[in-house]
Enzyme design. Structure first.
Site, short mmCIF file in Angstrom:
data_model
loop_
_atom_site.label_atom_id
_atom_site.label_comp_id
_atom_site.label_asym_id
_atom_site.label_seq_id
_atom_site.Cartn_x
_atom_site.Cartn_y
_atom_site.Cartn_z
CG LEU A 72 -1.95 1.12 1.28
CD1 LEU A 72 -2.84 1.16 0.03
CD2 LEU A 72 -2.82 0.95 2.51
CB VAL A 75 -0.37 1.63 -4.06
CG1 VAL A 75 -1.56 2.34 -4.70
CG2 VAL A 75 -0.26 0.20 -4.57
CG HIS A 76 0.85 7.10 -0.24
ND1 HIS A 76 -0.21 7.98 -0.38
CD2 HIS A 76 1.82 7.80 0.41
CE1 HIS A 76 0.10 9.13 0.16
NE2 HIS A 76 1.32 9.06 0.65
CB ALA A 77 5.51 5.86 -3.32
CG HIS A 80 2.90 11.83 -2.95
ND1 HIS A 80 1.84 12.42 -2.30
CD2 HIS A 80 3.99 12.57 -2.64
CE1 HIS A 80 2.27 13.48 -1.63
NE2 HIS A 80 3.56 13.58 -1.82
#
Length: 112
Positions: A72, A75-77, A80
């Protein structure tokens, strides 16, 4: 795993920094300070390259058969970084528009 987390946070940090610097450039452009805005955009792009280079290294590692774990946080990176790229592109276009508006205002004042 620690090395992977470091790379992920590198993407997040540099992407966020680049976006913040780009918004500073937009504020300068709103004040018609285009030379400083251009300097900020250049700095934002240099910072974004750092995030993008880290992402590219991870992609190359995976292509070369290394296991790159999808989490997760990863995925966030990626999200972003994508947001930073998109917003910076829009900010660059907005600054171009502000330059045109400024030139139009200048031309109208000269005729009045």
């Amino acid at each position: 795993m620690l090395d992977m987390e470091t790379k992920i946070f590198n993407i997040i940090s540099h992407g966020g920094d680049a976006k913040a610097i780009a918004y500073e450039a937009l504020e300068l452009a709103h004040a018609y300070n285009f030379s400083e805005a251009e300097k900020k955009l250049e700095k934002a792009n240099q910072t974004l390259v750092k995030a993008h280079n880290t992402q590219t290294k991870l992609i190359q590692a995976e292509i070369n058969g290394e296991k790159v774990s999808m989490s997760l946080l990863m995925v966030h990176a990626q999200d972003h970084l994508m947001a930073a790229i998109s917003e910076m592109t829009l900010i660059e276009k907005m600054i171009t528009m502000l330059k045109k508006i400024y030139q139009l205002e200048k031309n109208l004042q000269g005729k009045g």
